[in-house]
Design a protein around this motif. Sequence first.
Motif, PDB file in Angstrom:
ATOM      1  N   GLU A   1       0.843  -1.199   0.000  1.00 56.57           N
ATOM      2  CA  GLU A   1       0.000   0.000   0.000  1.00 56.57           C
ATOM      3  C   GLU A   1       0.881   1.254   0.000  1.00 56.57           C
ATOM      4  OE1 GLU A   1      -2.785   0.703  -0.829  1.00 56.57           O
ATOM      5  OE2 GLU A   1      -3.874   2.101   0.438  1.00 56.57           O
TER       6      GLU A   1
ATOM      7  N   ARG B   1       2.105   1.860  -3.356  1.00 54.46           N
ATOM      8  CA  ARG B   1       1.038   2.417  -4.203  1.00 54.46           C
ATOM      9  C   ARG B   1       0.873   3.920  -3.957  1.00 54.46           C
ATOM     10  NH1 ARG B   1      -3.919   4.177  -4.165  1.00 54.46           N
ATOM     11  NH2 ARG B   1      -4.179   3.938  -1.912  1.00 54.46           N
TER      12      ARG B   1
ATOM     13  N   GLU C   1      -8.714   6.630  -9.742  1.00 53.12           N
ATOM     14  CA  GLU C   1      -9.877   5.996  -9.091  1.00 53.12           C
ATOM     15  C   GLU C   1     -10.616   5.038 -10.022  1.00 53.12           C
ATOM     16  OE1 GLU C   1     -12.875   9.828  -9.459  1.00 53.12           O
ATOM     17  OE2 GLU C   1     -12.056   9.234  -7.509  1.00 53.12           O
TER      18      GLU C   1
ATOM     19  N   ARG D   1      -8.591   1.881  -8.695  1.00 54.37           N
ATOM     20  CA  ARG D   1      -8.843   1.490  -7.290  1.00 54.37           C
ATOM     21  C   ARG D   1      -9.721   2.522  -6.610  1.00 54.37           C
ATOM     22  NH1 ARG D   1      -3.795  -0.464  -7.713  1.00 54.37           N
ATOM     23  NH2 ARG D   1      -3.892  -2.718  -7.703  1.00 54.37           N
ATOM     24  N   SER D   2     -10.643   2.047  -5.786  1.00 54.39           N
ATOM     25  CA  SER D   2     -11.521   3.004  -5.099  1.00 54.39           C
ATOM     26  C   SER D   2     -10.744   3.743  -4.015  1.00 54.39           C
ATOM     27  CB  SER D   2     -12.703   2.255  -4.476  1.00 54.39           C
ATOM     28  OG  SER D   2     -12.196   1.298  -3.586  1.00 54.39           O
ATOM     29  N   ASP D   3     -11.183   4.915  -3.663  1.00 51.89           N
ATOM     30  CA  ASP D   3     -10.548   5.756  -2.634  1.00 51.89           C
ATOM     31  C   ASP D   3      -9.028   5.777  -2.753  1.00 51.89           C
ATOM     32  OD1 ASP D   3     -13.116   6.015  -1.547  1.00 51.89           O
ATOM     33  OD2 ASP D   3     -12.828   4.179  -0.363  1.00 51.89           O
TER      34      ASP D   3
ATOM     35  N   LYS E   1      -5.019   2.292   2.839  1.00 46.05           N
ATOM     36  CA  LYS E   1      -5.799   1.145   3.324  1.00 46.05           C
ATOM     37  C   LYS E   1      -5.101  -0.160   2.953  1.00 46.05           C
ATOM     38  CE  LYS E   1      -9.938   1.885   1.466  1.00 46.05           C
ATOM     39  NZ  LYS E   1     -11.335   1.911   1.117  1.00 46.05           N
TER      40      LYS E   1
ATOM     41  N   GLU F   1      -5.608  -2.966   3.924  1.00 50.47           N
ATOM     42  CA  GLU F   1      -6.584  -4.062   3.839  1.00 50.47           C
ATOM     43  C   GLU F   1      -6.938  -4.382   2.387  1.00 50.47           C
ATOM     44  OE1 GLU F   1      -6.565  -1.815   6.103  1.00 50.47           O
ATOM     45  OE2 GLU F   1      -6.406  -3.098   7.879  1.00 50.47           O
ATOM     46  N   ARG F   2      -6.835  -3.391   1.505  1.00 51.23           N
ATOM     47  CA  ARG F   2      -7.227  -3.657   0.115  1.00 51.23           C
ATOM     48  C   ARG F   2      -6.363  -4.776  -0.480  1.00 51.23           C
ATOM     49  NH1 ARG F   2      -7.832   1.350  -2.573  1.00 51.23           N
ATOM     50  NH2 ARG F   2      -7.017   2.751  -0.995  1.00 51.23           N
ATOM     51  N   PHE F   3      -5.102  -4.876  -0.011  1.00 49.02           N
ATOM     52  CA  PHE F   3      -4.237  -5.919  -0.563  1.00 49.02           C
ATOM     53  C   PHE F   3      -4.353  -7.246   0.185  1.00 49.02           C
ATOM     54  CE2 PHE F   3      -2.091  -2.068  -2.209  1.00 49.02           C
ATOM     55  CZ  PHE F   3      -2.301  -2.353  -3.556  1.00 49.02           C
TER      56      PHE F   3
ATOM     57  N   GLU G   1      -7.475  -8.342   0.411  1.00 49.40           N
ATOM     58  CA  GLU G   1      -8.611  -8.866  -0.356  1.00 49.40           C
ATOM     59  C   GLU G   1      -8.223  -9.099  -1.809  1.00 49.40           C
ATOM     60  OE1 GLU G   1     -11.120  -5.575   0.536  1.00 49.40           O
ATOM     61  OE2 GLU G   1     -11.073  -6.124   2.668  1.00 49.40           O
ATOM     62  N   GLU G   2      -7.465  -8.126  -2.375  1.00 45.88           N
ATOM     63  CA  GLU G   2      -7.124  -8.191  -3.796  1.00 45.88           C
ATOM     64  C   GLU G   2      -5.733  -8.809  -3.933  1.00 45.88           C
ATOM     65  OE1 GLU G   2      -6.167  -4.856  -7.252  1.00 45.88           O
ATOM     66  OE2 GLU G   2      -6.741  -4.237  -5.260  1.00 45.88           O
TER      67      GLU G   2
END
Length: 305
Positions: A177, A180, A222, A225-227, A232, A234-236, A238-239
């Motif tokens: 993250e 990113r 965007e 990726r959202s927001d 975050k 956490e996005r990585f 899940e994805e």
Amino acid sequence: MREFGRSYELGDESRVDACELEGLVSEGYQLLGIFNWSDHFPLLAWLDSQGVRRRCRNLAAKVNVFVEKIIDERKMKRVENGKNGDSIRDGSSGDFVDVLLDLQKENKLSDSDMIAVLWVGTDTVVILLEWILARMVLHPDVQAKVQAEIDNIVGTGRSVRNSDLPNLPYLRAVVKETLRVHPPVPLLSWARLAIHDTQIGPHFIPAGTTAMVNMWSITHDEKIRSDPEEFKPERFMEEVVNIMVSDHRLAPFGAGRRVCPGKAMGLATVELWLAQLLQNLNSVPSDFGVELSENLKLSLEMKNS
Ligand code: HEM
């Protein structure tokens, strides 16, 4: 400060070398990021009105002398150690300079390639770690979650090892993250010359154009990726995104034939150092808080680090 297997202490005689090194790095990054009119009006190139070409030539010569001296000193030391019947490396495992000098046959690097690898691989790792620590200060909940993961998997009785890293997915998500949101090399630009006329989507790129890939803008888009401005990790979780194989939505190490050759080492170094730091320390805000302003040279540094 340790660099190229040498340590530089404030106040001792190596301070002169440390200052020279600092000056060379800073001149290099300034030149790499400078806006050069000759890039846009090639007819001006021979004039070199901003002196960019002259400064680049001078800097390259100075860097070569500086790093070559380190490599030569190490080669001599290894010959001396060999004569005394000791291991040719200093200490049991040596350092990165020893690793490069040990390469054999077709893997052996020329001195000029060694200079490039030693030079390029230093700043990026430090800059990334600095951004991550700033984020840890700003997001204590994320920091606590990484620490809980380390405590759970490794415990407190020993230091985190390289072999623990695959079992620390949240720590790895934090590093991803940060890559990113704050890609240390935001413009993939070192040698992108269109050798043929090319059409990319609606854009026509004539042969001879120097083009840059703006990775920062891709990772903040965007539509991808959202927001995108939110930090975050956490996005990585899940994805699934593997930054080792070039996924162009997040390619902080570049892609294609000029992809970063040090990516595995760079990533492993940052992950291990981060894990060991957070295992022992908490990052807390100073009285001045944390400033996330960016300073774009060729790498994306913190403005007020
Ligand atoms: C977090 C750490 C690092 C990041 C984010 C990073 C990023 C990059 C990127 C994006 C490029 C490609 C630039 C382009 O497309 O023009 C690159 C090139 C390069 N990197 Fe790294 N790097 C890192 C660590 C390292 C390390 C540790 C080494 C060496 C030990 C290294 C050596 C190099 C070299 C030699 C190149 C030039 C490759 C070429 O031009 O063919 N990098 N790096």
